[in-house]
Design a protein around this motif. Sequence first.
Motif, PDB file in Angstrom:
ATOM      1  N   ALA A  10       1.418   6.864  -6.540  1.00  0.00           N
ATOM      2  CA  ALA A  10       0.291   7.745  -6.835  1.00  0.00           C
ATOM      3  C   ALA A  10       0.652   9.206  -6.557  1.00  0.00           C
ATOM      4  CB  ALA A  10      -0.929   7.338  -6.005  1.00  0.00           C
ATOM      5  N   LEU A  11       1.344   9.445  -5.446  1.00  0.00           N
ATOM      6  CA  LEU A  11       1.710  10.815  -5.083  1.00  0.00           C
ATOM      7  C   LEU A  11       2.740  11.402  -6.053  1.00  0.00           C
ATOM      8  CD1 LEU A  11      -0.001  10.426  -2.607  1.00  0.00           C
ATOM      9  CD2 LEU A  11       1.874  11.277  -1.211  1.00  0.00           C
ATOM     10  N   GLY A  12       3.441  10.528  -6.762  1.00  0.00           N
ATOM     11  CA  GLY A  12       4.423  10.995  -7.740  1.00  0.00           C
ATOM     12  C   GLY A  12       3.776  11.772  -8.878  1.00  0.00           C
ATOM     13  N   ARG A  41       0.834  -1.206   0.000  1.00  0.00           N
ATOM     14  CA  ARG A  41       0.000   0.000   0.000  1.00  0.00           C
ATOM     15  C   ARG A  41       0.869   1.256   0.000  1.00  0.00           C
ATOM     16  NH1 ARG A  41      -3.133  -2.946   3.667  1.00  0.00           N
ATOM     17  NH2 ARG A  41      -2.213  -1.844   5.422  1.00  0.00           N
ATOM     18  N   ALA A  42       1.948   1.224   0.803  1.00  0.00           N
ATOM     19  CA  ALA A  42       2.849   2.384   0.872  1.00  0.00           C
ATOM     20  C   ALA A  42       3.533   2.626  -0.465  1.00  0.00           C
ATOM     21  CB  ALA A  42       3.893   2.170   1.971  1.00  0.00           C
ATOM     22  N   ALA A  43       3.981   1.545  -1.102  1.00  0.00           N
ATOM     23  CA  ALA A  43       4.650   1.678  -2.404  1.00  0.00           C
ATOM     24  C   ALA A  43       3.683   2.228  -3.448  1.00  0.00           C
ATOM     25  CB  ALA A  43       5.202   0.327  -2.847  1.00  0.00           C
ATOM     26  N   ASN A  44       2.447   1.722  -3.451  1.00  0.00           N
ATOM     27  CA  ASN A  44       1.445   2.191  -4.401  1.00  0.00           C
ATOM     28  C   ASN A  44       1.071   3.648  -4.132  1.00  0.00           C
ATOM     29  OD1 ASN A  44       1.312  -0.261  -5.731  1.00  0.00           O
ATOM     30  ND2 ASN A  44      -0.369  -1.030  -4.483  1.00  0.00           N
ATOM     31  N   ALA A  45       1.018   4.001  -2.843  1.00  0.00           N
ATOM     32  CA  ALA A  45       0.686   5.379  -2.474  1.00  0.00           C
ATOM     33  C   ALA A  45       1.788   6.335  -2.915  1.00  0.00           C
ATOM     34  CB  ALA A  45       0.461   5.479  -0.967  1.00  0.00           C
ATOM     35  N   ARG A  62      -6.572   8.311   2.727  1.00  0.00           N
ATOM     36  CA  ARG A  62      -6.023   6.962   2.906  1.00  0.00           C
ATOM     37  C   ARG A  62      -4.708   6.815   2.141  1.00  0.00           C
ATOM     38  NH1 ARG A  62     -11.370   5.112   3.611  1.00  0.00           N
ATOM     39  NH2 ARG A  62     -11.841   5.144   1.376  1.00  0.00           N
ATOM     40  N   ILE A  63      -4.677   7.366   0.928  1.00  0.00           N
ATOM     41  CA  ILE A  63      -3.450   7.316   0.136  1.00  0.00           C
ATOM     42  C   ILE A  63      -2.354   8.140   0.818  1.00  0.00           C
ATOM     43  CG2 ILE A  63      -2.402   7.963  -2.075  1.00  0.00           C
ATOM     44  CD1 ILE A  63      -5.192   7.435  -3.356  1.00  0.00           C
ATOM     45  N   ALA A  64      -2.728   9.321   1.311  1.00  0.00           N
ATOM     46  CA  ALA A  64      -1.754  10.190   1.986  1.00  0.00           C
ATOM     47  C   ALA A  64      -1.166   9.508   3.218  1.00  0.00           C
ATOM     48  CB  ALA A  64      -2.426  11.497   2.393  1.00  0.00           C
ATOM     49  N   PHE A  65      -2.021   8.903   4.023  1.00  0.00           N
ATOM     50  CA  PHE A  65      -1.560   8.240   5.244  1.00  0.00           C
ATOM     51  C   PHE A  65      -0.648   7.043   4.912  1.00  0.00           C
ATOM     52  CE2 PHE A  65      -5.750   9.743   7.309  1.00  0.00           C
ATOM     53  CZ  PHE A  65      -5.190  10.986   7.593  1.00  0.00           C
ATOM     54  N   LYS A  74      -7.357   9.775  -8.438  1.00  0.00           N
ATOM     55  CA  LYS A  74      -8.569   8.997  -8.742  1.00  0.00           C
ATOM     56  C   LYS A  74      -9.379   8.740  -7.472  1.00  0.00           C
ATOM     57  CE  LYS A  74      -6.703   6.658 -12.846  1.00  0.00           C
ATOM     58  NZ  LYS A  74      -5.426   7.394 -12.918  1.00  0.00           N
ATOM     59  N   ALA A  75      -9.419   9.762  -6.615  1.00  0.00           N
ATOM     60  CA  ALA A  75     -10.119   9.651  -5.332  1.00  0.00           C
ATOM     61  C   ALA A  75     -11.565  10.105  -5.497  1.00  0.00           C
ATOM     62  CB  ALA A  75      -9.415  10.494  -4.275  1.00  0.00           C
ATOM     63  N   ARG A  76     -12.484   9.277  -5.067  1.00  0.00           N
ATOM     64  CA  ARG A  76     -13.905   9.615  -5.166  1.00  0.00           C
ATOM     65  C   ARG A  76     -14.362  10.498  -4.012  1.00  0.00           C
ATOM     66  NH1 ARG A  76     -15.901   3.524  -5.692  1.00  0.00           N
ATOM     67  NH2 ARG A  76     -14.233   3.421  -4.161  1.00  0.00           N
ATOM     68  N   SER A  77     -13.593  10.510  -2.941  1.00  0.00           N
ATOM     69  CA  SER A  77     -13.939  11.314  -1.769  1.00  0.00           C
ATOM     70  C   SER A  77     -12.657  11.746  -1.071  1.00  0.00           C
ATOM     71  CB  SER A  77     -14.802  10.502  -0.794  1.00  0.00           C
ATOM     72  OG  SER A  77     -14.043   9.404  -0.293  1.00  0.00           O
ATOM     73  N   LEU A  78     -12.786  12.684  -0.150  1.00  0.00           N
ATOM     74  CA  LEU A  78     -11.618  13.132   0.614  1.00  0.00           C
ATOM     75  C   LEU A  78     -11.012  11.975   1.408  1.00  0.00           C
ATOM     76  CD1 LEU A  78      -9.708  15.338   1.597  1.00  0.00           C
ATOM     77  CD2 LEU A  78     -11.388  15.909   3.370  1.00  0.00           C
ATOM     78  N   SER A  79     -11.875  11.101   1.924  1.00  0.00           N
ATOM     79  CA  SER A  79     -11.358   9.971   2.704  1.00  0.00           C
ATOM     80  C   SER A  79     -10.477   9.065   1.843  1.00  0.00           C
ATOM     81  CB  SER A  79     -12.503   9.169   3.342  1.00  0.00           C
ATOM     82  OG  SER A  79     -13.349   8.638   2.359  1.00  0.00           O
TER      83      SER A  79
END
Length: 207
Positions: A139-141, A132-136, A195-198, A186-191
């Motif tokens: 994504a943040l890149g 999850r961390a690697a994917n996040a 989750r990606i940020a965390f 590709k976030a449908r909501s702030l949550s």
Amino acid sequence: MTEKRLVHIIDDEAAVRRSASFMLKTLGFATRTWESGTAFLKEVRHAENGCILLDVRMPDIDGLAVQQQLIQRGVAMPVIVLTGHGDITIAVKAMKSGAVDFIEKPFDSDVLLAALEHAFERLEKSADALSRAANADLALGALSPREREVLAELAEGFPNKTIAYDLGISVRTVEVHRANVMTKLKARSLSDALRIAFAAGLGGPRS
């Protein structure tokens, strides 16, 4: 066919290594045996990922010292400690240092299997968290430096006005960056975005 789960057996007694290995193979596990903590530590960087069955009392370096070395080296393989009768104090120390479980010798297959199921469950959760961390991070890149700053502030729980003040930009600009963040992640909501940020380590305590 699924790959067999691997158990590293570290014990200075050959009879224990043989019996534990035989028992585990009959239960469907793969095993690798090590005659000392030193031997395992020498090869741990190249060792296949799995769970560790670690004897506490060994002559060259005891199990607690091996466990500490693993922690210092960042080895995340879960540890199950093997203890003799009366080693409960040592077992408690091992548990406080992160051991999954401890088993008193001689042990039976049901006890060992229960401990290993717990250990492999922890291993799988750890692997999922790393994934999850690697994917996040990936994504943040896709975010610009400013968009990443806005996401970091959102992950701290700050409203748009505070983010605008902190970054020296208008509230309207924060809203634009925030919308871009949602689109790129590709976030449908702030949550979803949080989750990606965390997962990527944003939103931690400030120094």
